[in-house]
Write an enzyme that holds these catalytic residues in place. Structure first.
Site, PDB file in Angstrom:
ATOM      1  N   HIS A  52       0.850  -1.206   0.000  1.00 31.19           N
ATOM      2  CA  HIS A  52       0.000   0.000   0.000  1.00 31.19           C
ATOM      3  C   HIS A  52       0.878   1.245   0.000  1.00 31.19           C
ATOM      4  O   HIS A  52       2.100   1.154   0.150  1.00 31.19           O
ATOM      5  CB  HIS A  52      -0.998  -0.018   1.160  1.00 31.19           C
ATOM      6  CG  HIS A  52      -0.402   0.095   2.534  1.00 31.19           C
ATOM      7  ND1 HIS A  52       0.405  -0.874   3.085  1.00 31.19           N
ATOM      8  CD2 HIS A  52      -0.499   1.083   3.482  1.00 31.19           C
ATOM      9  CE1 HIS A  52       0.766  -0.497   4.297  1.00 31.19           C
ATOM     10  NE2 HIS A  52       0.240   0.688   4.571  1.00 31.19           N
ATOM     11  N   HIS A  54       1.457   3.947   1.890  1.00 30.70           N
ATOM     12  CA  HIS A  54       2.031   4.716   3.007  1.00 30.70           C
ATOM     13  C   HIS A  54       3.561   4.806   2.908  1.00 30.70           C
ATOM     14  O   HIS A  54       4.226   3.850   2.507  1.00 30.70           O
ATOM     15  CB  HIS A  54       1.616   4.107   4.348  1.00 30.70           C
ATOM     16  CG  HIS A  54       0.177   4.391   4.690  1.00 30.70           C
ATOM     17  ND1 HIS A  54      -0.546   3.635   5.581  1.00 30.70           N
ATOM     18  CD2 HIS A  54      -0.669   5.369   4.247  1.00 30.70           C
ATOM     19  CE1 HIS A  54      -1.769   4.130   5.669  1.00 30.70           C
ATOM     20  NE2 HIS A  54      -1.878   5.176   4.869  1.00 30.70           N
ATOM     21  N   ASP A  56       5.950   4.746   5.005  1.00 37.33           N
ATOM     22  CA  ASP A  56       6.809   3.804   5.730  1.00 37.33           C
ATOM     23  C   ASP A  56       6.874   2.448   5.018  1.00 37.33           C
ATOM     24  O   ASP A  56       7.563   1.530   5.476  1.00 37.33           O
ATOM     25  CB  ASP A  56       6.363   3.642   7.195  1.00 37.33           C
ATOM     26  CG  ASP A  56       4.975   3.064   7.357  1.00 37.33           C
ATOM     27  OD1 ASP A  56       4.047   3.542   6.672  1.00 37.33           O
ATOM     28  OD2 ASP A  56       4.809   2.124   8.161  1.00 37.33           O
ATOM     29  N   HIS A  57       6.187   2.332   3.865  1.00 37.77           N
ATOM     30  CA  HIS A  57       6.238   1.106   3.058  1.00 37.77           C
ATOM     31  C   HIS A  57       6.845   1.349   1.671  1.00 37.77           C
ATOM     32  O   HIS A  57       7.145   0.391   0.959  1.00 37.77           O
ATOM     33  CB  HIS A  57       4.826   0.511   2.906  1.00 37.77           C
ATOM     34  CG  HIS A  57       4.239   0.123   4.230  1.00 37.77           C
ATOM     35  ND1 HIS A  57       4.045  -1.184   4.612  1.00 37.77           N
ATOM     36  CD2 HIS A  57       3.856   0.878   5.286  1.00 37.77           C
ATOM     37  CE1 HIS A  57       3.548  -1.212   5.848  1.00 37.77           C
ATOM     38  NE2 HIS A  57       3.423   0.026   6.275  1.00 37.77           N
ATOM     39  N   HIS A 108      -7.421  -0.799   5.648  1.00 39.47           N
ATOM     40  CA  HIS A 108      -6.399   0.118   6.164  1.00 39.47           C
ATOM     41  C   HIS A 108      -6.231   1.271   5.158  1.00 39.47           C
ATOM     42  O   HIS A 108      -6.291   2.441   5.531  1.00 39.47           O
ATOM     43  CB  HIS A 108      -5.096  -0.656   6.345  1.00 39.47           C
ATOM     44  CG  HIS A 108      -3.932   0.180   6.791  1.00 39.47           C
ATOM     45  ND1 HIS A 108      -3.876   0.784   8.023  1.00 39.47           N
ATOM     46  CD2 HIS A 108      -2.775   0.505   6.148  1.00 39.47           C
ATOM     47  CE1 HIS A 108      -2.728   1.456   8.118  1.00 39.47           C
ATOM     48  NE2 HIS A 108      -2.048   1.295   7.000  1.00 39.47           N
ATOM     49  N   ASP A 130      -0.141  -3.813   6.289  1.00 39.62           N
ATOM     50  CA  ASP A 130      -0.796  -3.290   7.495  1.00 39.62           C
ATOM     51  C   ASP A 130      -2.254  -3.732   7.586  1.00 39.62           C
ATOM     52  O   ASP A 130      -3.095  -3.027   8.150  1.00 39.62           O
ATOM     53  CB  ASP A 130      -0.731  -1.753   7.508  1.00 39.62           C
ATOM     54  CG  ASP A 130       0.669  -1.225   7.790  1.00 39.62           C
ATOM     55  OD1 ASP A 130       1.586  -2.042   8.049  1.00 39.62           O
ATOM     56  OD2 ASP A 130       0.850   0.007   7.747  1.00 39.62           O
ATOM     57  N   HIS A 168       4.643  -4.603  10.802  1.00 37.60           N
ATOM     58  CA  HIS A 168       5.018  -3.897  12.033  1.00 37.60           C
ATOM     59  C   HIS A 168       5.128  -4.843  13.227  1.00 37.60           C
ATOM     60  O   HIS A 168       4.394  -5.825  13.317  1.00 37.60           O
ATOM     61  CB  HIS A 168       3.977  -2.814  12.392  1.00 37.60           C
ATOM     62  CG  HIS A 168       3.978  -1.643  11.462  1.00 37.60           C
ATOM     63  ND1 HIS A 168       4.782  -0.541  11.652  1.00 37.60           N
ATOM     64  CD2 HIS A 168       3.266  -1.412  10.331  1.00 37.60           C
ATOM     65  CE1 HIS A 168       4.552   0.334  10.671  1.00 37.60           C
ATOM     66  NE2 HIS A 168       3.644  -0.172   9.856  1.00 37.60           N
TER      67      HIS A 168
HETATM   68 ZN   LIG Z   1       2.881   0.730   8.140  1.00 36.80          ZN
HETATM   69 ZN   LIG Z   2      -0.028   1.711   6.478  1.00 38.78          ZN
END
Ligand SMILES: [Zn+2]
Ligand SMILES: [Zn+2]
Length: 256
Positions: A52, A54, A56-57, A108, A130, A168
């Protein structure tokens, strides 16, 4: 084939799978942990899978594109850099003889996808980003509770031996909440003891197994009569499955 979680930021994992000198990584939010692992293990990165949008990915994508010739696949229904080949449910990606099936798992984010594959001689692997965490699930940023429940149902249809590779390390805080929901669940108590010991040794609690999650994760157990009754104690108007799930997710959001 070897499966390794590379820690990134404070609690992310970038999953790395390698075989005969080739590597794939999932959700590289940062490039440095990946470049370090490639150098240490003497691997060539040839595939990147994204679940996805985001940061942090995806934050490591441009640096990894510049440093390698890896092909990059990601969700068709989210905004991705032009180098990302779009995927949607029903399609698959083949890497070193393993077919990774793609599933749409909105909740999410609205276009979140997951990847499931079965390498020969290994338990199956699920890269779920996530969507599913050990003991929990992702927050509903873009999707509805009904969508997330449906997405988790899809993931639960895979074999119990599936290795759940979440993005995570949220396990201990998830299990603390899970015990509020099901204080008498012995499998949950035992799993928490196991995970506390892993974390005390600085080890990841992941991958988890899908059959373990089915026994301990309240978000996979919201239809069980006693879980439903506990949720309805606080939210008497939550009647159908999606409303109970939404109330459970809300409870977790407020839980300290
Ligand atoms: Zn994440
Ligand atoms: Zn995420």
């Amino acid at each position: 084939m070897n499966l390794i979680p590379l820690p990134a930021f404070s609690d992310n994992y970038i999953w790395l799978l390698h075989h005969h000198g080739k590597a794939l990584v999932v959700d590289p939010g940062d490039s440095q942990p990946v470049l370090d692992a490639l150098a240490t293990l003497d691997l060539v990165l040839d595939l990147i899978l994204i679940t996805h949008h985001h940061a942090d990915h995806t934050g490591g994508l441009s640096a990894l594109s510049a440093a390698t010739n890896a092909k990059i696949y990601g969700p068709a229904k989210e905004t991705m850099p032009p180098s990302v080949i779009p995927l949607t449910q029903g399609e698959s990606v083949t890497w070193c003889g393993v077919d990774f099936q793609v599933l749409d798992v909105p909740g999410h984010t609205s276009g979140h996808i997951a990847y499931w594959g079965q390498p020969e001689g290994m338990d199956p692997i699920l890269f779920c980003g996530d969507t599913l965490f050990s003991g929990g699930c992702g927050r509903l940023f873009e999707g509805t509770a009904a969508q997330m429940l449906d997405s988790l149902d899809k993931l639960c249809a895979f074999p119990g031996s599936t290795q759940v590779c979440c993005a995570h390390e949220y396990t201990l805080s998830n299990l603390k909440f899970a015990r509020q929901v099901e204080p008498l669940n012995q499998a949950l108590i035992d799993h928490e003891t196991h995970c506390l010991s892993l974390r005390a040794q600085g080890l990841p609690t992941l991958p988890s197994r899908l059959d373990t999650e089915l026994k301990i994760n309240p978000f996979l157990r919201s239809r069980q009569a006693h879980v439903k009754a506990t949720v309805q104690n606080n939210h008497p108007t939550a009647m159908d499955d999606a409303a109970v799930f939404a109330a459970l997710r809300q409870w977790k959001n407020e839980f300290k």
